[in-house]
Design an enzyme around this catalytic site. Structure first.
Site, short mmCIF file in Angstrom:
data_model
loop_
_atom_site.label_atom_id
_atom_site.label_comp_id
_atom_site.label_asym_id
_atom_site.label_seq_id
_atom_site.Cartn_x
_atom_site.Cartn_y
_atom_site.Cartn_z
N LYS A 1 0.60 -1.56 -0.13
CA LYS A 1 0.45 -0.19 -0.39
C LYS A 1 0.72 1.32 -0.30
CE LYS A 1 -3.45 2.88 0.88
NZ LYS A 1 -4.20 3.50 -0.66
N CYS B 1 -2.45 10.07 -6.47
CA CYS B 1 -3.55 10.21 -5.17
C CYS B 1 -4.58 11.23 -5.33
CB CYS B 1 -3.00 9.81 -4.02
SG CYS B 1 -4.32 9.51 -2.97
O1 ERO Z 1 -7.52 6.88 -1.46
C1 ERO Z 1 -6.32 6.24 -1.70
O2 ERO Z 1 -6.11 5.97 -0.81
C2 ERO Z 1 -5.94 6.02 -3.24
N1 ERO Z 1 -6.85 5.64 -4.12
C3 ERO Z 1 -6.63 5.29 -5.44
O3 ERO Z 1 -7.36 5.09 -6.57
N2 ERO Z 1 -5.79 5.61 -5.87
C4 ERO Z 1 -4.48 5.96 -4.91
O4 ERO Z 1 -3.38 6.13 -5.49
C5 ERO Z 1 -4.92 6.02 -3.45
C6 ERO Z 1 -4.08 6.94 -2.59
C7 ERO Z 1 -2.95 6.57 -2.85
#
Ligand code: ERO
Length: 330
Positions: free
Chosen positions: A57, A148
């Site tokens: 993550k 993000c």
């Molecule tokens: O909200 C998130 O943690 C997230 N959701 C995404 O679709 N892509 C991301 O890159 C990301 C957070 C880094």
């Protein structure tokens, strides 16, 4: 003794291995960062699956709980999320991956843990994290997430071209380990040209396209309400909705990037055929997000088998027989 040749390659003669940097992976399949990679339990489950490689993550310096729930919803043809970067902090992921690598080494096994994703809340936080990683024994890929869509008040770096160049200049003034970037989708060929020109100025290991399509809105008609809570329901769209945008970004960057910069394809992968199409567009590895969330880590076995069967039916022996060889109508 010579073997009899048959029109189709037998299963044993099909080699699904994939290559990126100095690594060979058992296949090209990975999780997309954010899905099934929050903590040791999820990462260990992925390690038991048929995934060829695993990414963690995206991490910030400090751990984060992320946005209020509900923050993920399954849609008819995909997903919407506004997770808000919940993660256990960069130290957790560095420690986990280094330990897992040692464990694999002790078992004389090739490790799947070769990617750590990083998503600082600001350019200076990204620099702090990369300085920290530079000082650790970790030698493998860092995926710098410039896309993000869900941190409240923070723009997606990948849509600010000059800020992206400035950040990469700063990063490569000290960072010497293999680095990839995760980008948002682009929708205009001039933007492909402009971003590829910037990326080609740096010794990147790879470019991963695409992150979710930022800031869609999904609505429950009956209750007349947005389906997720953060940002009044706005969130990143993934799954089948985004496949054709993803393929265009993979092909668009594959054609424009210096061949030393590889492409990872992410977006809309639900089947072996989808993987095959990402590979035709030039992807070296292919990541699965929404459908991994839906199906769980067993998905890798199904998709590996489906890719294998497509290759068998087309008489391809390795992914390099067709990778990047998408034809156009003359
Ligand atoms: O909200 C998130 O943690 C997230 N959701 C995404 O679709 N892509 C991301 O890159 C990301 C957070 C880094």
């Amino acid at each position: 003794m010579t073997k009899e040749t048959t029109p189709h390659h037998s299963s044993e003669s099909i080699d699904l291995t994939a290559h990126l940097g100095r690594f060979t992976f058992s296949n090209c399949l990975m999780n997309a960062s954010g899905v099934y990679c929050f903590d040791a339990d999820e990462l260990n489950e992925l390690n038991q699956s048929k995934a060829g490689a695993i990414v963690t993550k995206s991490a910030t310096v400090e751990k984060r709980t992320g946005n209020p729930e509900p923050r993920y919803a399954t849609l008819t043809h995909g997903s919407i999320n506004s997770m808000g970067l919940p993660n256990l902090g960069i130290d957790y992921y560095i420690d986990f991956v280094l330990m897992a690598q040692l464990d694999d080494q002790a078992k004389e096994k090739d490790s799947k843990f070769r990617f750590i994703s990083v998503s600082g809340l600001s350019p200076s936080e990204n620099i702090d994290i990369l300085q920290k990683i530079q000082g650790t024994p970790y030698q493998d890929f860092v995926e710098l997430n410039l896309s993000c869509p869900n941190v409240i008040g923070e723009p997606q770096m990948g849509y600010n071209f000059s800020a992206t160049r400035r950040l990469l200049e700063q990063v490569f003034s000290f960072y010497t380990k293999p680095l990839g970037v995760k980008l948002p989708p682009y929708f205009d060929l001039v933007h492909f040209d402009q971003m590829a020109t910037i990326l080609n100025e740096f010794p990147l290991a790879y470019v991963n396209v695409i992150n979710s399509i930022g800031n869609g809105l999904a609505i429950d008609t009956e209750t007349e309400t947005a389906v997720i809570k953060p940002k009044n329901g706005f969130g990143g769209i993934g799954g089948d909705y985004v496949k054709h945008t993803a393929l265009a970004n993979v092909k668009g960057f594959y054609d424009r990037l210096d061949p030393t910069i590889k492409v990872i394809g992410t977006g809309g992968v639900e089947s072996g055929e989808d993987v095959f199409q990402h590979l035709l567009c030039g992807a070296s590895m292919v990541q699965i997000g929404t459908s991994l969330h839906e199906e769980g880590p067993e998905i890798f076995e199904r998709i590996e088998r489906e890719l294998h069967d497509i290759m068998a039916s087309k008489n391809y022996k390795t992914i390099d027989d067709f990778r990047g060889k998408l034809k156009s109508l003359m």
